[in-house]
Design an enzyme around this catalytic site. Structure first.
Site, PDB file in Angstrom:
ATOM      1  N   GLU A 107      34.369  38.883  27.278  1.00  0.00           N
ATOM      2  CA  GLU A 107      32.953  38.743  27.644  1.00  0.00           C
ATOM      3  C   GLU A 107      32.041  39.779  26.989  1.00  0.00           C
ATOM      4  OE1 GLU A 107      35.192  36.272  30.421  1.00  0.00           O
ATOM      5  OE2 GLU A 107      35.461  38.358  29.768  1.00  0.00           O
TER       6      GLU A 107
ATOM      7  N   GLU B 139      38.535  45.800  35.299  1.00  0.00           N
ATOM      8  CA  GLU B 139      38.085  44.636  36.057  1.00  0.00           C
ATOM      9  C   GLU B 139      36.967  45.009  37.021  1.00  0.00           C
ATOM     10  OE1 GLU B 139      40.133  40.956  35.747  1.00  0.00           O
ATOM     11  OE2 GLU B 139      38.953  42.163  34.351  1.00  0.00           O
TER      12      GLU B 139
ATOM     13  N   ASP C 199      30.157  33.399  37.763  1.00  0.00           N
ATOM     14  CA  ASP C 199      29.587  33.644  36.441  1.00  0.00           C
ATOM     15  C   ASP C 199      29.250  32.402  35.624  1.00  0.00           C
ATOM     16  OD1 ASP C 199      32.301  33.146  36.290  1.00  0.00           O
ATOM     17  OD2 ASP C 199      32.750  34.742  34.879  1.00  0.00           O
TER      18      ASP C 199
ATOM     19  N   GLU D 172      40.718  25.812  34.996  1.00  0.00           N
ATOM     20  CA  GLU D 172      41.426  26.314  33.820  1.00  0.00           C
ATOM     21  C   GLU D 172      41.872  25.184  32.904  1.00  0.00           C
ATOM     22  OE1 GLU D 172      41.551  29.291  32.925  1.00  0.00           O
ATOM     23  OE2 GLU D 172      41.197  30.489  34.710  1.00  0.00           O
TER      24      GLU D 172
END
Length: 601
Positions: A372, A351, A258, A118
């Site tokens: 996304e 989710e 991902d 992050e």
């Protein structure tokens, strides 16, 4: 059997019209696209002003109570994450003020343990992107008084993250203390996305500082993960950074994996590093072979390809956009339609959506303002100019405005069925979600922005930060370091070749056209055939007959008792109860390395 089930699922959605846009709605006109662009512009400033007035300099905004909270490192996270969006919107005054405040007030000598992933994608990426904009006359956003303050901060931060990479595998710890390094009790388990999604930011930092260490450690991390792939070229979700053993062997394109795929292709496009393309090619082939159940994606065991989860999770929604960059449009279009059908059903994407029960997955009912699906909508419109993607964007704006808007910003949706709101706004809402929406509608009305009309082509980081393909960053280099080791310069088979696969960026839509010349799935693996041995134009010379491992020193580290070829996913067997009950496992030992951006909490 699985293929038949997926077909029935597709027909079920079609029967309810989930793949269709509103039958009564007209297409988005040019004037409406302009109005929608202006509405998204207002959405950004509603949230950004809410943060600056009620939360700054804390990390993130609580948009319902109009207060702030420190969530990552107590260093004005949302402001840093928003810098290049301010520049993209052409707000020179506020961009300048933000850069100057950060340069004077921010420092990283703090006793905070932070997520390596992050911190890299949000803080390091935000600083580097803003530095490259603020220091360059060609961007139109140069700050006359700017003296590389953000670059100095980025270098300092990068060095504070380096201790995380000191592991036997080269795969980094998930967390590091910015003052003291890695704690001796730090978890040795990290996610594949956490270890393999650092190459862009660290690679740029190396090029800007002329210090190769940053690029090398992240390249080693990618090698460490890829060397431990299965015989099927699949990677699992979590790995022990000391032993290299997979602690969760579920392979997919979503949670915890991902952006590993994303950065393989983008690192090649940005840096011209040929090995990233070879790895992406093999990884993508395997994903399409074992994970793709047209139009959905499943999770399988990385060793056997047996299906373990029939689940759509929201982080999979980046995939059609990545396929646009790779030039594989047909499956991208079908998958986007499937994913968008879930949005249409609930107004947001949960989710997790269970493909077996056709309901929201228990425990995964929230929508934390993720970008996304919007990102993929933008890329598909950019590639096709199909107006249906503007209709989709209009629906997304309406959902956010009527379902997520709060007094001081935009709230998480805690339940997509009830639209209950939660008092939290992630920084990526300003870095990505509204950015991609604004770019979508600006593209429709005739773009006049840094990305579409600026001096460079841009690669978007996984946090949506603008990374320019400047000569300093993307300078083509020769990659024949293997020449002396495997073949002689007088070998008659060795010669310069031009690529049969173009890595040029299309002038009209900015997408990479690998597939125009040949399928990426057919990219050569050390073929000796002159006809088949086309390689990227970044390589001046070719040593025919080399394997992937010989070229790049990448090999399998796992041991297997059989070389049997495993079946495709539709032929694989799995535990029926495991496939249908869909209770997502949570690794208790990985709590300290969970990824807020790439994994549901």
């Amino acid at each position: 059997m699985i293929r038949f089930f997926i077909l029935l699922l597709f027909l079920f959605f079609m029967s309810f019209g989930f793949f269709q846009h509103q039958a009564s709605a007209d297409g988005v006109t040019a004037e409406e696209a302009r109005e929608l662009r202006d509405e998204v512009h207002e959405m950004f400033y509603h949230a950004f002003d809410g943060y600056m007035e009620h939360a700054f300099p804390q990390d993130e905004l609580r948009p319902m109570s109009c207060t702030g909270e420190d969530t990552l490192g107590s260093y004005a996270l949302t402001l840093i994450d928003s810098l290049d969006t301010l520049a993209l919107l052409g707000n020179h005054e506020r961009f300048t003020a933000a850069v100057e405040w950060i340069g004077k007030n921010l420092h990283f000598h703090i006793n905070k343990t932070v997520s390596v992933f992050e911190t890299t994608i949000r803080i390091l990426g935000g600083l580097l992107s803003a530095h490259l904009i603020a220091s360059d006359y060609a961007t139109g956003m140069r700050i006359p008084t700017y003296d590389d303050q953000l670059l100095h901060l980025a270098e300092d931060l990068g060095r504070r993250l380096l201790p995380a990479f000191d592991t036997p595998t080269g795969i980094p710890f998930g967390s590091v203390n910015l003052m003291h390094g890695v704690d001796k009790h730090e978890s040795k388990i990290t996610s594949t996305a956490g270890g393999g999604t650092l190459t862009l930011e660290f690679g740029i930092l190396s090029r800007l500082t002329n210090d190769p260490i940053f690029e090398q450690v992240t390249k080693n991390a990618v090698h460490g993960l890829w060397a431990r792939r299965s015989k099927l070229n699949l990677v699992g979700a979590h790995i022990n950074v000391f032993t290299g053993e997979w602690t969760q062997k579920d392979a997919g394109i979503g949670t915890s994996i991902d952006s590993f795929y994303e950065y393989l292709l983008k690192a090649y496009l940005l840096f011209g590093e040929e090995e990233y393309l070879f790895i992406f090619q093999e990884a993508y082939d395997a994903a399409m072979r074992y994970l793709f159940n047209d139009p959905w994606y499943v999770e399988v065991n990385m060793d056997s390809a047996a299906i373990v989860w029939l689940l759509f999770n929201s982080l999979q929604a980046f995939w059609p956009g990545l396929q646009v960059l790779a030039g594989d449009l047909d499956p991208a279009i079908r998958t986007h339609a499937a994913f968008f059908s879930v949005w249409k059903r609930y107004g947001f994407t949960p989710e997790g959506f269970n493909l077996a029960t056709l309901n929201v997955q228990p425990g995964q009912r929230s929508y934390p303002l993720r970008p996304e699906l919007i990102e993929s909508t933008y890329w598909l419109y950019k590639a096709t100019r199909d107006p249906s993607y503007l209709d989709a964007g209009r629906d997304m704006v309406a959902s956010l405005q009527y379902g997520a808007r709060c007094p001081c910003g935009y709230c998480h949706i805690s339940d997509v069925e009830t639209h209950n709101q939660e008092d939290h706004m992630e920084s990526f809402f300003l870095a990505e979600t509204v950015k991609y929406l604004w770019l979508l509608f600006d593209l429709a009305v005739g773009p006049d922005n840094l990305v579409e009309n600026g001096p460079y082509k841009y690669i978007f980081s996984t946090e949506g930060h603008l990374l320019p393909m400047t000569p300093q960053i993307s300078l083509a280099r020769e990659h024949c370091s293997y020449l002396g080791a495997y073949c002689r310069s007088d070998d008659p088979r060795w010669k310069s070749r031009k690529s049969g696969i173009s890595s040029d960026i299309d002038q009209t839509n900015g997408t990479s056209r690998f597939y125009r010349a040949q399928s990426l799935g057919n990219f050569p693996r050390g073929s000796t055939s002159e006809e088949d041995s086309t390689v990227s134009g970044f390589i001046k010379g070719l040593c025919p007959g080399l394997t992937h491992g010989q070229r790049f020193g990448i090999s399998y580290l796992s041991t297997y008792t059989t070389d049997e070829e495993y079946p495709r996913n539709e032929e694989a067997t799995s535990n029926p109860s495991h496939s249908t009950e869909m209770n997502i496992r949570h690794d208790t030992e990985d709590n300290s390395t969970s990824i807020g951006h790439n994994a549901p909490e």
